[in-house]
Write a protein that holds these residues in place. Sequence first.
Motif, mmCIF file in Angstrom:
data_model
loop_
_atom_site.group_PDB
_atom_site.id
_atom_site.type_symbol
_atom_site.label_atom_id
_atom_site.label_comp_id
_atom_site.label_asym_id
_atom_site.label_seq_id
_atom_site.Cartn_x
_atom_site.Cartn_y
_atom_site.Cartn_z
ATOM 1 N N SER A 22 0.870 -1.173 0.000
ATOM 2 C CA SER A 22 0.000 0.000 0.000
ATOM 3 C C SER A 22 0.903 1.217 0.000
ATOM 4 N N SER A 23 0.326 2.380 -0.132
ATOM 5 C CA SER A 23 1.140 3.589 -0.132
ATOM 6 C C SER A 23 0.540 4.607 0.819
ATOM 7 N N PHE A 24 1.412 5.361 1.461
ATOM 8 C CA PHE A 24 0.999 6.282 2.511
ATOM 9 C C PHE A 24 1.777 7.581 2.423
ATOM 10 N N THR A 25 1.265 8.568 3.135
ATOM 11 C CA THR A 25 1.959 9.823 3.326
ATOM 12 C C THR A 25 1.683 10.285 4.743
ATOM 13 N N PRO A 26 2.620 10.957 5.403
ATOM 14 C CA PRO A 26 2.342 11.434 6.756
ATOM 15 C C PRO A 26 1.158 12.405 6.779
ATOM 16 N N THR A 27 0.331 12.295 7.796
ATOM 17 C CA THR A 27 -0.827 13.180 7.910
ATOM 18 C C THR A 27 -0.517 14.416 8.747
ATOM 19 N N PHE A 28 0.731 14.546 9.172
ATOM 20 C CA PHE A 28 1.158 15.714 9.943
ATOM 21 C C PHE A 28 2.547 16.143 9.485
ATOM 22 N N LYS A 29 2.861 17.415 9.725
ATOM 23 C CA LYS A 29 4.241 17.880 9.687
ATOM 24 C C LYS A 29 4.798 17.713 11.098
ATOM 25 N N GLY A 34 7.805 21.493 9.791
ATOM 26 C CA GLY A 34 8.670 21.013 8.724
ATOM 27 C C GLY A 34 8.403 19.566 8.368
ATOM 28 N N GLU A 35 9.356 18.966 7.655
ATOM 29 C CA GLU A 35 9.180 17.597 7.197
ATOM 30 C C GLU A 35 9.361 16.602 8.347
ATOM 31 N N LEU A 36 8.709 15.457 8.194
ATOM 32 C CA LEU A 36 8.860 14.399 9.181
ATOM 33 C C LEU A 36 10.046 13.505 8.816
ATOM 34 N N TYR A 37 10.503 12.762 9.801
ATOM 35 C CA TYR A 37 11.518 11.746 9.564
ATOM 36 C C TYR A 37 10.870 10.373 9.685
ATOM 37 N N LEU A 38 11.375 9.426 8.887
ATOM 38 C CA LEU A 38 10.856 8.065 8.970
ATOM 39 C C LEU A 38 10.968 7.539 10.392
ATOM 40 N N SER A 39 12.014 7.915 11.101
ATOM 41 C CA SER A 39 12.225 7.423 12.460
ATOM 42 C C SER A 39 11.121 7.852 13.427
ATOM 43 N N SER A 40 10.320 8.851 13.051
ATOM 44 C CA SER A 40 9.249 9.304 13.939
ATOM 45 C C SER A 40 7.934 8.579 13.684
ATOM 46 N N ILE A 41 7.906 7.691 12.681
ATOM 47 C CA ILE A 41 6.712 6.889 12.390
ATOM 48 C C ILE A 41 6.896 5.521 13.042
ATOM 49 N N VAL A 42 5.984 5.166 13.937
ATOM 50 C CA VAL A 42 6.115 3.925 14.702
ATOM 51 C C VAL A 42 4.957 2.981 14.373
ATOM 52 N N PRO A 43 5.227 1.848 13.729
ATOM 53 C CA PRO A 43 4.174 0.853 13.524
ATOM 54 C C PRO A 43 3.730 0.242 14.860
ATOM 55 N N THR A 44 2.429 -0.042 14.971
ATOM 56 C CA THR A 44 1.903 -0.722 16.153
ATOM 57 C C THR A 44 1.078 -1.931 15.713
ATOM 58 N N ARG A 45 0.940 -2.874 16.628
ATOM 59 C CA ARG A 45 0.274 -4.144 16.300
ATOM 60 C C ARG A 45 -1.230 -3.980 16.179
ATOM 61 N N THR A 109 17.667 11.434 11.772
ATOM 62 C CA THR A 109 17.282 12.418 10.750
ATOM 63 C C THR A 109 17.747 12.006 9.358
ATOM 64 N N GLU A 110 18.033 10.724 9.176
ATOM 65 C CA GLU A 110 18.613 10.254 7.912
ATOM 66 C C GLU A 110 17.607 10.223 6.772
ATOM 67 N N VAL A 111 16.387 9.781 7.058
ATOM 68 C CA VAL A 111 15.383 9.611 6.004
ATOM 69 C C VAL A 111 14.251 10.604 6.243
ATOM 70 N N THR A 112 14.210 11.628 5.419
ATOM 71 C CA THR A 112 13.193 12.662 5.566
ATOM 72 C C THR A 112 12.017 12.380 4.647
ATOM 73 N N ILE A 113 10.838 12.760 5.103
ATOM 74 C CA ILE A 113 9.625 12.629 4.306
ATOM 75 C C ILE A 113 8.970 14.007 4.270
ATOM 76 N N PRO A 114 9.246 14.795 3.235
ATOM 77 C CA PRO A 114 8.652 16.131 3.158
ATOM 78 C C PRO A 114 7.131 16.079 3.150
ATOM 79 N N ALA A 115 6.517 17.189 3.534
ATOM 80 C CA ALA A 115 5.055 17.256 3.596
ATOM 81 C C ALA A 115 4.442 16.838 2.265
ATOM 82 N N MET A 152 2.972 10.935 -3.676
ATOM 83 C CA MET A 152 2.350 11.949 -2.838
ATOM 84 C C MET A 152 1.157 11.316 -2.145
ATOM 85 N N GLY A 153 0.231 12.123 -1.633
ATOM 86 C CA GLY A 153 -0.929 11.519 -1.005
ATOM 87 C C GLY A 153 -1.778 12.494 -0.230
#
Length: 261
Positions: A22-29, A34-45, A109-115, A152-153
Amino acid sequence: MFAIESENIVGYQKIEVGTGYSSFTPTFKDVQGGELYLSSIVPTRTLSDSYATTGKNNTCKGKILVQLLSGGGDYSEVYYFYSTDPNNGTNYNKWYKLVGQTLTEIGETEVTIPAGIGFAVNNITGNVSYFQVSGSVDLVCQNVAATGYSMMGNSTPVDMYLTEITPMRSATEGYATAGKNNTCKGKILVQLLTANGDYSEVYYFYSTDPNNGTNYNKWYKLVGQTLTEVEATEVLLPAGTGFAVNNITGAPSYLQLKKPL
């Protein structure tokens, strides 16, 4: 869900991630806007339970994979989520990449996901998962689609339809709705991602009516050889849903999304 803080609207959300691609985009800055980092997205069960950080049960050991999309429409390097430390250390709930044959934790801060920028997800846990995202609500809701392919998304915390997204020629000007100059005649294309990782049906944006009628700034699809307008509620984009964009106008375009508030 939301609270006012320092003149920003901040909040958090859990986005459902189905099995397969599937494909996603962050729903917040981030909270600074500013842009989010992949490290700030946490999968949960589940909506209420995190993955276990030790042991063998209810863990996630590299079975949620994320890839960005290159300008040529190809997938980037793979990032793997581990709720436990794959190297038997003390890290958990981290994203990793392969360096040679070694799983290496990505920098914070290695992998950024711009808005508004999307990414592909492959969930091979065998069950639905959730992405926990938090930050500042985007009240501009205007994402830049560079020339060529990008992901995008729906980067807002509310559901919307494809028909509620309008490409624009610049941040302040729409495409012309008549004539030959400054129009967009099917040169912005959108595709969703299927569970198998393939691209779906193509949707084309026309600022003029391709059938010489009175519709303009509409999305179309091909039914046989006929361009047919996409119905208002035909293509749903739940909050956080990503899609591939192919901008062949020759210049950057701006995708104006429905504002969440």
